[in-house]
Design an enzyme around this catalytic site. Structure first.
Site: not given
Ligand code: C5P
Length: 309
Positions: A138, A11
């Site tokens: 995501d 994406k």
């Molecule tokens: O959800 P995911 O594991 O992909 O997110 C990775 C990191 O990105 C999270 O640990 C956080 O530090 C940051 N993040 C965030 N806010 C979001 C998505 C991700 O702060 N909405």
């Protein structure tokens, strides 16, 4: 059923707006994510031996429990209650790793969709998206795909009306560079938290503004996406590969807009059609090589992970 093959597309972010901080420590986002025609392929074979094994043609990638494919497989098996389920999984990698293109998330989403079918578990798409949200912000988008508004942490989806034009992106990435997503959000917070919005009402106003923007309403107006990525303001100054990629893309005549995707370092330019995109790629190919950048022409896709016929 023997083997199932699943396509797992990448994406790009047509819009990534950081609204504020959530009580769970994540950021509240207003995004538009869009699937593109650059995809990994995963092959799932039933083994019925209580073992889950992953192999991958990209030697740098971990095939252990930290890979989202393995996490997705474990979660699905645990929820099923059938501990003797097993599968051997082969991942053919085409999406660059650590690129801001959700390659790992799309592979994990493909594991949920592929193993749900292989093991005959009968989960609905909504149930699979719910499990995906437990594994990554995501990942639900990757299950659904196409063009979606992504709110909340990124897991709250609302489909976008189909775009009228066959838009195509010229994607550029330095294979030797990757950006840590937690680092990008942390740095953004350090620099911007004074201006964060607070409260559901303020968040909803921004979501509604995005829903009503001309470019997200292709039947109302034919504006192309202007592209916005708030994380670019912190990643670009610190990442030479992003600066070079954006500078090169900005020398082109036609791009409708140019931006970084996700937390980078992939950058892309948006074109009205695939021919214009290919001409632009040919024009810059030597300079991409000199700068150590790889490039791809990728039409936008209307779907996410899909089981191949
Ligand atoms: O959800 P995911 O594991 O992909 O997110 C990775 C990191 O990105 C999270 O640990 C956080 O530090 C940051 N993040 C965030 N806010 C979001 C998505 C991700 O702060 N909405």
């Amino acid at each position: 059923m023997g083997t199932i093959t699943v396509t797992a597309p990448a994406k790009v972010n047509l819009h990534l707006e950081v609204l504020g901080l959530r009580p769970d420590g994540f950021h509240e986002l207003a995004m538009v994510m869009q699937s593109i025609d650059l995809a990994d392929r995963l092959h799932f074979t039933n083994t019925a031996d209580a073992r889950l094994t992953l192999s991958c043609d990209a030697p740098s990638l971990s095939v252990a429990g930290d890979n989202l494919v393995m996490q997705a497989a474990e979660l699905l098996r645990k929820r099923s209650g059938f501990t003797d389920l097993g599968a051997s999984i082969q991942l053919d990698k085409n999406i660059p790793v650590g690129a801001g293109l959700a390659g790992g998330s799309s592979d994990g989403a493909a594991a949920l969709v592929g193993l749900n079918a292989l093991w005959g578990l009968g989960h609905s798409s909504a149930e699979l998206e719910g499990m995906a949200a437990e594994l990554g912000s995501d990942m639900p988008f990757c299950v659904a795909g196409g063009g979606q508004f992504c709110f909340g942490r990124g897991e709250r989806l609302e489909p976008l009306p189909p775009l009228l034009e066959p838009l195509t992106v010229l994607l550029v990435k330095d294979p030797s560079v990757s950006v840590s997503t937690p680092w990008a959000y942390k740095r953004f917070r350090e620099q911007n938290s004074d201006h964060y919005l607070e409260g559901e009402q303020a968040f909803e106003q921004r979501r509604e503004a995005l829903r009503q923007a001309e470019w997200t309403q292709p039947l109302r107006g034919a504006d192309p996406p202007p592209l916005r990525n708030d994380l670019q303001s912190v990643v670009e100054p610190e990442t030479r590969a992003v600066q070079i990629a954006l500078q090169l893309l900005q020398t082109l005549k036609e791009p409708l807009a140019v931006a970084m995707s996700g937390s980078g370092p992939s950058c892309f330019a948006l074109f009205r059609n695939p021919e214009h995109c290919q001409q632009a790629q040919a024009e810059l190919l030597d300079r991409f090589h000199e700068a150590g950048l790889r490039s791809w022409c990728c039409p936008l896709r209307p779907d996410g992970v899909r089981i191949e016929a």
